[in-house]
Design an enzyme around this catalytic site. Structure first.
Site, PDB file in Angstrom:
ATOM      1  N   LYS A 170       0.868  -1.192   0.000  1.00  0.00           N
ATOM      2  CA  LYS A 170       0.000   0.000   0.000  1.00  0.00           C
ATOM      3  C   LYS A 170       0.896   1.231   0.000  1.00  0.00           C
ATOM      4  O   LYS A 170       1.861   1.283   0.746  1.00  0.00           O
ATOM      5  CB  LYS A 170      -0.852  -0.046   1.264  1.00  0.00           C
ATOM      6  CG  LYS A 170      -1.562   1.237   1.620  1.00  0.00           C
ATOM      7  CD  LYS A 170      -1.474   1.573   3.118  1.00  0.00           C
ATOM      8  CE  LYS A 170      -0.096   2.024   3.524  1.00  0.00           C
ATOM      9  NZ  LYS A 170       0.002   2.691   4.835  1.00  0.00           N
ATOM     10  N   SER A 229       6.979  -0.853   7.854  1.00  0.00           N
ATOM     11  CA  SER A 229       7.705   0.011   6.928  1.00  0.00           C
ATOM     12  C   SER A 229       6.834   1.022   6.188  1.00  0.00           C
ATOM     13  O   SER A 229       7.295   1.637   5.234  1.00  0.00           O
ATOM     14  CB  SER A 229       8.448  -0.856   5.919  1.00  0.00           C
ATOM     15  OG  SER A 229       7.523  -1.494   5.073  1.00  0.00           O
ATOM     16  N   GLY A 230       5.580   1.201   6.593  1.00  0.00           N
ATOM     17  CA  GLY A 230       4.758   2.262   5.991  1.00  0.00           C
ATOM     18  C   GLY A 230       4.116   1.890   4.677  1.00  0.00           C
ATOM     19  O   GLY A 230       3.459   2.708   4.039  1.00  0.00           O
ATOM     20  N   GLY A 280       2.186  -0.909   4.574  1.00  0.00           N
ATOM     21  CA  GLY A 280       1.033  -1.729   4.951  1.00  0.00           C
ATOM     22  C   GLY A 280       1.246  -3.220   4.898  1.00  0.00           C
ATOM     23  O   GLY A 280       0.266  -3.961   4.775  1.00  0.00           O
ATOM     24  N   ASP A 315      -5.248   0.723   8.697  1.00  0.00           N
ATOM     25  CA  ASP A 315      -5.018   0.524   7.268  1.00  0.00           C
ATOM     26  C   ASP A 315      -5.619  -0.761   6.725  1.00  0.00           C
ATOM     27  O   ASP A 315      -5.536  -1.019   5.530  1.00  0.00           O
ATOM     28  CB  ASP A 315      -3.511   0.455   6.997  1.00  0.00           C
ATOM     29  CG  ASP A 315      -2.876   1.818   6.936  1.00  0.00           C
ATOM     30  OD1 ASP A 315      -3.620   2.808   6.778  1.00  0.00           O
ATOM     31  OD2 ASP A 315      -1.654   1.893   7.047  1.00  0.00           O
TER      32      ASP A 315
HETATM   33  O1  C5P Z   1      -4.225   1.463  13.765  1.00  0.00           O
HETATM   34  P1  C5P Z   1      -2.762   1.170  13.832  1.00  0.00           P
HETATM   35  O2  C5P Z   1      -2.439  -0.061  14.622  1.00  0.00           O
HETATM   36  O3  C5P Z   1      -2.104   1.164  12.500  1.00  0.00           O
HETATM   37  O4  C5P Z   1      -2.110   2.401  14.622  1.00  0.00           O
HETATM   38  C1  C5P Z   1      -0.897   2.347  15.307  1.00  0.00           C
HETATM   39  C2  C5P Z   1      -0.750   3.591  16.190  1.00  0.00           C
HETATM   40  O5  C5P Z   1      -0.581   4.751  15.357  1.00  0.00           O
HETATM   41  C3  C5P Z   1      -1.968   3.911  17.046  1.00  0.00           C
HETATM   42  O6  C5P Z   1      -1.909   3.245  18.282  1.00  0.00           O
HETATM   43  C4  C5P Z   1      -1.877   5.418  17.216  1.00  0.00           C
HETATM   44  O7  C5P Z   1      -0.935   5.765  18.208  1.00  0.00           O
HETATM   45  C5  C5P Z   1      -1.292   5.865  15.896  1.00  0.00           C
HETATM   46  N1  C5P Z   1      -2.336   6.282  14.934  1.00  0.00           N
HETATM   47  C6  C5P Z   1      -2.982   7.509  15.113  1.00  0.00           C
HETATM   48  N2  C5P Z   1      -3.954   7.892  14.226  1.00  0.00           N
HETATM   49  C7  C5P Z   1      -4.289   7.086  13.182  1.00  0.00           C
HETATM   50  C8  C5P Z   1      -3.640   5.841  12.978  1.00  0.00           C
HETATM   51  C9  C5P Z   1      -2.670   5.470  13.882  1.00  0.00           C
HETATM   52  O8  C5P Z   1      -2.686   8.257  16.049  1.00  0.00           O
HETATM   53  N3  C5P Z   1      -5.237   7.477  12.336  1.00  0.00           N
END
Ligand code: C5P
Length: 293
Positions: free
Chosen positions: A15, A103-104, A106, A142
């Site tokens: 992604k 690694s960003g 996804g 994601d």
């Molecule tokens: O949802 P995901 O596990 O990818 O998010 C990892 C961390 O990134 C979350 O715990 C939060 O600290 C941060 N995050 C956020 N806002 C988002 C997505 C992620 O602050 N929209």
């Protein structure tokens, strides 16, 4: 004699956030986002077979970087789907980990999404895409967009998705300088952000219009990620200096950066040169947009 079912395969494409604007932190601790997400033709591969119990085997170039802890996103996806369907988890899953971890691009989210889709089919659950989106949203911001696996406009914490149809075909080179930056840490280091309010452009299938739009946007997570891992700045500088590059940026919360090229030959040459100059980096030549999967 009945033939033994061979199981089924699924592709989990990388992604790419072509831009990513961050808004306010919400009451649930997540930030509001706006992002244009596309998928590359490179990714992880998964295979699912019926089996008496749930198991996961990881192979491939980045297998050793992925711990098989119980919170592995593939296993969590399988369990979440079972909970939704009210069934026992019974599958042997093999993941070929081609994408760098954390690694960003996804990788984990795409694997989780492919698991939801693959097991929905293997187990004949008949969940709709909407149903899969709901399970996906429980697994990570994601994961829903990775269930769609199509160019999408993403809002909310990532769970609100609008499919965009065709996006211009552009050669891309992905570079990861070998540092893992946890998403939560990057958000925590965020100082400046663009906020919300960008509208999806109309002519996404025109390369010039897409690039002009991208120039008007940012990835708000690039600055904090660079501060945490200066190697990201190095990767971006090297990509920006590649002949034929028309755009470059970091994807998601990093550390993978991407460069878009005017033509295939320039992208081929850049990928070959980068792989030779930086043998410790992950360098992948791929493509975004265009027709077909
Ligand atoms: O949802 P995901 O596990 O990818 O998010 C990892 C961390 O990134 C979350 O715990 C939060 O600290 C941060 N995050 C956020 N806002 C988002 C997505 C992620 O602050 N929209």
């Amino acid at each position: 004699m009945p033939t033994r079912p061979e199981g089924l395969g699924a592709f989990a494409p990388a992604k790419i956030n072509l831009f990513l604007h961050v808004g306010d932190k919400r009451a649930d601790g997540f930030h509001d986002l706006e992002s244009l997400v596309v998928f590359a033709r490179t990714g992880d591969e998964l295979h699912f077979e019926r089996a008496p119990a749930l198991s996961l085997k990881v192979v491939g170039p980045f297998a050793s970087k992925l711990g098989l802890e119980p919170d592995n996103l593939v296993l969590r996806a399988a369990r979440a789907l079972c909970a939704e369907a009210g069934i026992e988890a019974t599958a042997k899953i093999t993941l070929t980990k081609n994408l760098p971890v954390a690694s960003g691009i996804g990788g984990g989210s795409a694997d989780a999404a492919a698991t939801l889709k693959g097991l929905n089919e293997l187990w004949d659950l008949g969940l709709s895409q909407e149903g899969l989106f709901e399970v996906a949203a429980q697994l990570g911001s994601d994961v829903p967009v990775c269930v769609a696996s199509e160019p999408a406009w993403m809002e909310g914490r990532g769970e609100r998705i609008m499919l965009l149809g065709k996006v211009a075909r552009l050669p891309i080179v992905l570079v990861n300088p070998g540092v893992a930056v946890p998403t939560g840490k990057v958000f925590a280091a965020l100082n400046e952000r663009r906020g919300m309010g960008v509208e999806p452009p109309e002519a996404l299938d025109d390369p010039g219009a897409l690039l002009a739009f991208l120039e008007s946007t940012t990835n708000d997570l690039e600055a904090p990620a660079k501060a945490l891992a200066p190697e990201i700045g190095d990767a971006l500088s090297v990509l920006a200096a590649s002949p034929g590059v028309v755009f470059c940026r970091m994807s998601g919360s990093g550390a993978t950066c991407f460069a878009l090229f005017a033509d295939d030959d320039a992208a081929d040459r850049a990928a070959a040169t980068l792989a030779e100059r930086f043998p410790a980096w992950w360098v992948m030549r791929s493509q975004i947009g265009g027709a077909g999967p």
